[in-house]
Design an enzyme around this catalytic site. Structure first.
Site, PDB file in Angstrom:
ATOM      1  N   SER A  18      -0.947 -33.634 -11.186  1.00 19.47           N
ATOM      2  CA  SER A  18      -1.364 -33.880  -9.794  1.00 19.47           C
ATOM      3  C   SER A  18      -0.160 -33.979  -8.858  1.00 19.47           C
ATOM      4  O   SER A  18      -0.254 -33.593  -7.691  1.00 19.47           O
ATOM      5  CB  SER A  18      -2.250 -35.121  -9.686  1.00 19.47           C
ATOM      6  OG  SER A  18      -1.508 -36.292  -9.905  1.00 19.47           O
ATOM      7  N   ASN A  19       0.970 -34.478  -9.340  1.00 21.92           N
ATOM      8  CA  ASN A  19       2.171 -34.486  -8.491  1.00 21.92           C
ATOM      9  C   ASN A  19       2.649 -33.058  -8.235  1.00 21.92           C
ATOM     10  O   ASN A  19       3.044 -32.724  -7.120  1.00 21.92           O
ATOM     11  CB  ASN A  19       3.280 -35.327  -9.134  1.00 21.92           C
ATOM     12  CG  ASN A  19       3.076 -36.809  -8.860  1.00 21.92           C
ATOM     13  OD1 ASN A  19       3.345 -37.287  -7.773  1.00 21.92           O
ATOM     14  ND2 ASN A  19       2.558 -37.523  -9.854  1.00 21.92           N
ATOM     15  N   ARG A  70      15.824 -30.947 -31.069  1.00 18.14           N
ATOM     16  CA  ARG A  70      15.758 -31.108 -29.614  1.00 18.14           C
ATOM     17  C   ARG A  70      16.682 -30.113 -28.911  1.00 18.14           C
ATOM     18  O   ARG A  70      16.376 -29.615 -27.829  1.00 18.14           O
ATOM     19  CB  ARG A  70      16.136 -32.542 -29.229  1.00 18.14           C
ATOM     20  CG  ARG A  70      16.110 -32.741 -27.722  1.00 18.14           C
ATOM     21  CD  ARG A  70      15.927 -34.171 -27.330  1.00 18.14           C
ATOM     22  NE  ARG A  70      17.123 -34.944 -27.526  1.00 18.14           N
ATOM     23  CZ  ARG A  70      17.256 -36.228 -27.185  1.00 18.14           C
ATOM     24  NH1 ARG A  70      16.258 -36.880 -26.661  1.00 18.14           N
ATOM     25  NH2 ARG A  70      18.376 -36.869 -27.392  1.00 18.14           N
ATOM     26  N   MET A  95       6.626 -35.676 -20.451  1.00 14.59           N
ATOM     27  CA  MET A  95       6.669 -36.782 -21.409  1.00 14.59           C
ATOM     28  C   MET A  95       7.667 -36.535 -22.544  1.00 14.59           C
ATOM     29  O   MET A  95       7.343 -36.717 -23.716  1.00 14.59           O
ATOM     30  CB  MET A  95       5.271 -37.027 -21.971  1.00 14.59           C
ATOM     31  CG  MET A  95       4.238 -37.366 -20.900  1.00 14.59           C
ATOM     32  SD  MET A  95       4.683 -38.815 -19.922  1.00 14.59           S
ATOM     33  CE  MET A  95       4.332 -40.097 -21.093  1.00 14.59           C
ATOM     34  N   ARG A  96       8.844 -36.090 -22.202  1.00 19.95           N
ATOM     35  CA  ARG A  96       9.898 -35.889 -23.203  1.00 19.95           C
ATOM     36  C   ARG A  96      11.147 -36.621 -22.750  1.00 19.95           C
ATOM     37  O   ARG A  96      11.501 -36.548 -21.572  1.00 19.95           O
ATOM     38  CB  ARG A  96      10.265 -34.404 -23.305  1.00 19.95           C
ATOM     39  CG  ARG A  96       9.154 -33.527 -23.768  1.00 19.95           C
ATOM     40  CD  ARG A  96       9.057 -33.573 -25.267  1.00 19.95           C
ATOM     41  NE  ARG A  96       7.907 -32.824 -25.726  1.00 19.95           N
ATOM     42  CZ  ARG A  96       7.563 -32.715 -26.988  1.00 19.95           C
ATOM     43  NH1 ARG A  96       8.288 -33.284 -27.934  1.00 19.95           N
ATOM     44  NH2 ARG A  96       6.498 -32.037 -27.328  1.00 19.95           N
ATOM     45  N   ASN A 112      12.985 -37.522 -10.857  1.00 20.98           N
ATOM     46  CA  ASN A 112      11.813 -37.967 -11.628  1.00 20.98           C
ATOM     47  C   ASN A 112      10.999 -38.899 -10.740  1.00 20.98           C
ATOM     48  O   ASN A 112      11.526 -39.519  -9.820  1.00 20.98           O
ATOM     49  CB  ASN A 112      12.272 -38.723 -12.879  1.00 20.98           C
ATOM     50  CG  ASN A 112      11.096 -39.153 -13.752  1.00 20.98           C
ATOM     51  OD1 ASN A 112      10.141 -38.391 -13.951  1.00 20.98           O
ATOM     52  ND2 ASN A 112      11.139 -40.369 -14.267  1.00 20.98           N
ATOM     53  N   HIS A 114       8.495 -42.226 -11.248  1.00 19.35           N
ATOM     54  CA  HIS A 114       8.093 -43.204 -12.262  1.00 19.35           C
ATOM     55  C   HIS A 114       7.084 -44.160 -11.634  1.00 19.35           C
ATOM     56  O   HIS A 114       7.298 -44.639 -10.516  1.00 19.35           O
ATOM     57  CB  HIS A 114       9.321 -43.971 -12.767  1.00 19.35           C
ATOM     58  CG  HIS A 114       8.984 -44.951 -13.830  1.00 19.35           C
ATOM     59  ND1 HIS A 114       8.686 -44.557 -15.121  1.00 19.35           N
ATOM     60  CD2 HIS A 114       8.851 -46.296 -13.800  1.00 19.35           C
ATOM     61  CE1 HIS A 114       8.384 -45.632 -15.838  1.00 19.35           C
ATOM     62  NE2 HIS A 114       8.474 -46.695 -15.067  1.00 19.35           N
ATOM     63  N   SER A 141       8.401 -44.953  -7.899  1.00 14.04           N
ATOM     64  CA  SER A 141       9.790 -44.739  -7.483  1.00 14.04           C
ATOM     65  C   SER A 141      10.195 -43.301  -7.757  1.00 14.04           C
ATOM     66  O   SER A 141       9.909 -42.767  -8.840  1.00 14.04           O
ATOM     67  CB  SER A 141      10.736 -45.638  -8.290  1.00 14.04           C
ATOM     68  OG  SER A 141      10.342 -46.997  -8.225  1.00 14.04           O
ATOM     69  N   GLU A 148      20.223 -42.649 -18.717  1.00 18.82           N
ATOM     70  CA  GLU A 148      19.461 -43.882 -19.016  1.00 18.82           C
ATOM     71  C   GLU A 148      18.008 -43.690 -18.590  1.00 18.82           C
ATOM     72  O   GLU A 148      17.738 -43.383 -17.415  1.00 18.82           O
ATOM     73  CB  GLU A 148      20.065 -45.068 -18.244  1.00 18.82           C
ATOM     74  CG  GLU A 148      19.437 -46.384 -18.654  1.00 18.82           C
ATOM     75  CD  GLU A 148      19.657 -47.499 -17.622  1.00 18.82           C
ATOM     76  OE1 GLU A 148      18.872 -48.452 -17.633  1.00 18.82           O
ATOM     77  OE2 GLU A 148      20.598 -47.387 -16.815  1.00 18.82           O
ATOM     78  N   ASP A 150      14.633 -43.784 -17.037  1.00 17.40           N
ATOM     79  CA  ASP A 150      14.110 -44.443 -15.826  1.00 17.40           C
ATOM     80  C   ASP A 150      15.169 -45.323 -15.155  1.00 17.40           C
ATOM     81  O   ASP A 150      14.839 -46.287 -14.461  1.00 17.40           O
ATOM     82  CB  ASP A 150      12.851 -45.289 -16.150  1.00 17.40           C
ATOM     83  CG  ASP A 150      11.749 -44.454 -16.780  1.00 17.40           C
ATOM     84  OD1 ASP A 150      11.620 -43.278 -16.410  1.00 17.40           O
ATOM     85  OD2 ASP A 150      11.023 -44.972 -17.649  1.00 17.40           O
ATOM     86  N   GLN A 176      -1.065 -43.380  -7.541  1.00 16.69           N
ATOM     87  CA  GLN A 176      -0.938 -41.914  -7.499  1.00 16.69           C
ATOM     88  C   GLN A 176      -1.048 -41.377  -6.077  1.00 16.69           C
ATOM     89  O   GLN A 176      -0.340 -40.439  -5.720  1.00 16.69           O
ATOM     90  CB  GLN A 176      -1.977 -41.263  -8.403  1.00 16.69           C
ATOM     91  CG  GLN A 176      -1.515 -41.285  -9.853  1.00 16.69           C
ATOM     92  CD  GLN A 176      -1.428 -39.906 -10.463  1.00 16.69           C
ATOM     93  OE1 GLN A 176      -2.405 -39.169 -10.450  1.00 16.69           O
ATOM     94  NE2 GLN A 176      -0.288 -39.549 -11.002  1.00 16.69           N
ATOM     95  N   GLU A 179       2.285 -41.705  -4.782  1.00 14.02           N
ATOM     96  CA  GLU A 179       3.195 -40.751  -5.434  1.00 14.02           C
ATOM     97  C   GLU A 179       3.118 -39.399  -4.733  1.00 14.02           C
ATOM     98  O   GLU A 179       4.132 -38.742  -4.509  1.00 14.02           O
ATOM     99  CB  GLU A 179       2.804 -40.557  -6.907  1.00 14.02           C
ATOM    100  CG  GLU A 179       3.073 -41.766  -7.774  1.00 14.02           C
ATOM    101  CD  GLU A 179       2.807 -41.505  -9.249  1.00 14.02           C
ATOM    102  OE1 GLU A 179       2.379 -40.400  -9.616  1.00 14.02           O
ATOM    103  OE2 GLU A 179       3.047 -42.425 -10.043  1.00 14.02           O
TER     104      GLU A 179
HETATM  105  C1  GRF Z   1       2.608 -40.054 -12.758  1.00 15.41           C
HETATM  106  O1  GRF Z   1       2.003 -41.304 -12.719  1.00 15.41           O
HETATM  107  C2  GRF Z   1       4.112 -40.172 -12.707  1.00 15.41           C
HETATM  108  O2  GRF Z   1       4.542 -41.292 -12.014  1.00 15.41           O
HETATM  109  C3  GRF Z   1       4.482 -40.272 -14.156  1.00 15.41           C
HETATM  110  O3  GRF Z   1       3.570 -39.471 -14.838  1.00 15.41           O
HETATM  111  C4  GRF Z   1       2.371 -39.366 -14.089  1.00 15.41           C
HETATM  112  C5  GRF Z   1       2.092 -37.906 -13.925  1.00 15.41           C
HETATM  113  O4  GRF Z   1       0.848 -37.693 -13.303  1.00 15.41           O
HETATM  114  N1  GRF Z   1       5.843 -39.882 -14.361  1.00 15.41           N
HETATM  115  P1  GRF Z   1       0.424 -36.221 -12.899  1.00 15.41           P
HETATM  116  O5  GRF Z   1       0.493 -35.374 -14.156  1.00 15.41           O
HETATM  117  O6  GRF Z   1       1.383 -35.753 -11.844  1.00 15.41           O
HETATM  118  O7  GRF Z   1      -0.970 -36.348 -12.386  1.00 15.41           O
END
Ligand code: GRF
Length: 219
Positions: A18-19, A70, A95-96, A112, A114, A141, A148, A150, A176, A179
């Site tokens: 969604s972002n 990796r 998610m890596r 990023n 978060h 954020s 490091e 986040d 969200q 975001e």
């Molecule tokens: C969001 O909450 C973002 O802050 C985190 O992962 C989520 C991703 O959501 N890093 P989407 O896939 O953008 O809907």
């Protein structure tokens, strides 16, 4: 717009995206002087990759098979990012955990988002943890990425009030919304040449940024 060519983005996702969609809309509407050069997912089933493909965005799926190195995975990511001519790497629910050499390769060129008011609640399950801690405010954020997790310098935060009766679902939905406002905004500042991270310092409009900028969600 300021006459600069659109900043080319590589957006990395693992899930819903969604972002990424909010960023794509901001690019398309001309709200920000950027364009998505490639959307990269680390798994085929990521809902966001189907949306991106249907929307006509260039997509790549680069899985990391269980037990694989990796290094090879990250080399494939770098190839795809660079082949697309991307100037900014945008992690949007990717998610890596990325290695220090990968992160350093894109130092100052990788963001990023978060879902917490960093430095609070680094890592996973942030909404649940904010509720359990009795926080009255929560949020998201946008930060430059450093090795490091986040832990990189924060540019902008969006705050929401924690309401009585909130659960993980309702709180995360409000976070969200914010975001989707702050991530395109920060990317737009970079695209306009207003924001950078140089010599270990965030600069906005030619001045050091002493603290993250903040936006409240107004219902
Ligand atoms: C969001 O909450 C973002 O802050 C985190 O992962 C989520 C991703 O959501 N890093 P989407 O896939 O953008 O809907």
């Amino acid at each position: 717009m300021n006459g600069r060519p659109a900043l080319r983005l590589a957006v990395l996702i693992s899930g819903r995206g969604s972002n990424m969609a909010a960023i794509a809309r901001a690019c398309q509407s001309g709200e920000i002087a950027a364009q998505i050069a490639v959307v990269i997912a680390d798994r085929d089933g990521a809902a966001g990759i189907a949306w991106a493909a249907e929307s006509g965005l260039p997509t790549r799926v680069i899985p990391r098979p269980a037990g694989s190195e990796r290094e090879a995975f990250e080399a494939a990511l770098i190839d795809a990012i660079d082949a697309a001519g991307a100037e900014l790497v945008v992690l949007a629910g990717f998610m890596r955990v990325l290695s220090a050499p990968f992160v350093e390769h894109y130092a100052g060129r990788m963001l990023n988002i978060h879902p917490s008011l960093l430095p609070k609640f680094k890592g996973l399950h942030t909404h649940q943890r904010a509720l359990a801690a009795g926080e009255r405010e929560h949020g998201a954020s946008v930060h430059f990425v450093t090795p490091e997790l986040d832990g990189g310098p924060v540019v902008c935060q969006g705050r929401v009030s924690v309401l009585g009766g909130d659960d993980e679902h309702s709180l995360s939905a409000r976070v969200q919304q914010i975001e989707h406002r702050i991530y395109p905004k920060v990317i737009g500042w970079i695209a306009a040449g207003r924001l950078g991270w140089r010599d270990g310092m965030i600069q906005l409009d030619g001045r050091p940024l002493p603290a993250p900028l903040c936006e409240e969600l107004t219902p």
